[in-house]
Design a protein around this motif. Structure first.
Motif, PDB file in Angstrom:
ATOM      1  N   SER A   1      -0.825  69.061  71.202  1.00 31.81           N
ATOM      2  CA  SER A   1       0.296  69.821  72.235  1.00 31.81           C
ATOM      3  C   SER A   1       0.791  71.016  71.709  1.00 31.81           C
ATOM      4  O   SER A   1       0.077  72.347  71.735  1.00 31.81           O
ATOM      5  CB  SER A   1       0.875  69.178  73.540  1.00 31.81           C
TER       6      SER A   1
ATOM      7  N   ALA B   1       0.710  60.918  74.586  1.00 34.14           N
ATOM      8  CA  ALA B   1      -0.247  60.403  75.720  1.00 34.14           C
ATOM      9  C   ALA B   1      -0.310  62.036  75.647  1.00 34.14           C
ATOM     10  O   ALA B   1      -1.765  62.932  76.474  1.00 34.14           O
ATOM     11  CB  ALA B   1       0.930  60.165  76.595  1.00 34.14           C
ATOM     12  N   HIS B   2      -0.327  63.073  74.545  1.00 37.25           N
ATOM     13  CA  HIS B   2      -0.184  64.040  74.854  1.00 37.25           C
ATOM     14  C   HIS B   2      -0.743  64.916  73.490  1.00 37.25           C
ATOM     15  O   HIS B   2      -0.267  65.978  72.481  1.00 37.25           O
ATOM     16  CB  HIS B   2       0.269  65.078  76.099  1.00 37.25           C
TER      17      HIS B   2
ATOM     18  N   TYR C   1       2.227  68.045  66.540  1.00 33.66           N
ATOM     19  CA  TYR C   1       0.470  67.846  67.058  1.00 33.66           C
ATOM     20  C   TYR C   1       0.972  66.425  67.281  1.00 33.66           C
ATOM     21  O   TYR C   1       0.277  65.775  68.396  1.00 33.66           O
ATOM     22  CB  TYR C   1       0.203  68.529  66.217  1.00 33.66           C
ATOM     23  N   ARG C   2       1.883  65.859  66.139  1.00 35.07           N
ATOM     24  CA  ARG C   2       1.270  64.045  66.955  1.00 35.07           C
ATOM     25  C   ARG C   2       2.855  64.049  65.889  1.00 35.07           C
ATOM     26  O   ARG C   2       3.942  64.158  65.169  1.00 35.07           O
ATOM     27  CB  ARG C   2       0.279  63.373  65.741  1.00 35.07           C
TER      28      ARG C   2
ATOM     29  N   TRP D   1       5.288  60.471  74.383  1.00 38.02           N
ATOM     30  CA  TRP D   1       5.188  61.550  75.553  1.00 38.02           C
ATOM     31  C   TRP D   1       4.412  62.339  74.753  1.00 38.02           C
ATOM     32  O   TRP D   1       2.937  62.674  74.941  1.00 38.02           O
ATOM     33  CB  TRP D   1       5.813  62.105  75.440  1.00 38.02           C
TER      34      TRP D   1
END
Length: 228
Positions: A205, A201-202, A125-126, A198
């Motif tokens: 996800s 930025a997302h 997730y992060r 990435w």
């Protein structure tokens, strides 16, 4: 008178010569005939088949010749019993795999329990950066298991449960990514910083990654699992 004596002497001399001649002839005839009298015909070898049997009273009993052992023919020498046929080997069925992230036979239909978690996959997730001196970053993730997909889907979702966890990732780790991080459905090597950029930025996800840890307990290999 003298003539008569000469005639008597001549007759006597002739008689002596004749006697000597006859004696010589007799000696020649005897010498010629002598070899014939010495030459004797050899007795023919006695045929064993017609030879008279040995006298039993002599103590020597004739034993019959031993017959040679019969040599088995090739047909009888061959074994008649055929070896038992080997049983057919039944191939062992391979366990079901997850094509493109699709679940196997053990998919879950509800939120999985810790006992049902996939042992080497999680959802990312992060990413939290740590001081550079550590050489590591923290991955914020959740564990879970593959859910059962529907008839019209290519694969089931990765179902997570429980609280978020943090796991250290070595900044020199081997990382690969697929779509949507890179424009490819094949795993492509990328750098750790590219992954960080990435994910930042997302966020949240929930992309699924397969991981391996090193001797220090940190993740040293991280490979994205492609999900259609």
């Amino acid at each position: 008178m003298h003539l008569t004596r000469f005639r008597s002497a001549g007759v006597a001399f002739a008689a002596v010569a004749l006697a000597a001649s006859l004696t010589a002839c007799q000696n020649d005839d005897g010498a010629a005939a002598q070899p014939g009298t010495r030459a004797t015909a050899s007795a023919p070898a006695q045929d064993p088949a017609t030879a008279a049997p040995a006298d039993p009273s002599s103590g020597a009993s004739a034993k019959p010749a031993a017959k040679p052992a019969a040599t088995p023919s090739k047909e009888t020498a061959r074994p008649t019993a055929k070896p038992a046929a080997k049983p057919a080997v039944t191939p062992t069925a391979k366990p079901a795999t997850k094509p493109g992230g699709a679940p196997g036979a053990g998919c879950v239909t509800t939120a999985p329990t810790p006992d049902e978690y996939d042992p080497d996959e999680f959802a990312l997730y992060r990413i939290e950066e740590l001081p550079g001196s550590t050489g590591k970053v923290n991955l914020v993730l959740q564990h879970g298991a593959w859910g059962c997909g529907g008839k019209d889907t290519d694969g089931g979702p990765f179902v997570v449960s429980g609280e978020e966890s943090r796991w250290a990732l070595d900044q020199a780790a081997y990382v690969t990514a697929t779509d949507p991080i890179v424009a490819s459905t094949e795993n492509t090597p990328i750098g750790v910083q590219e992954l960080i950029d990435w994910v930042n930025a997302h966020p949240d996800s929930g992309l699924v990654f397969r991981y391996q840890t090193g001797d220090d307990g940190a993740i040293h290999r991280l490979e994205q699992v492609f999900t259609p």
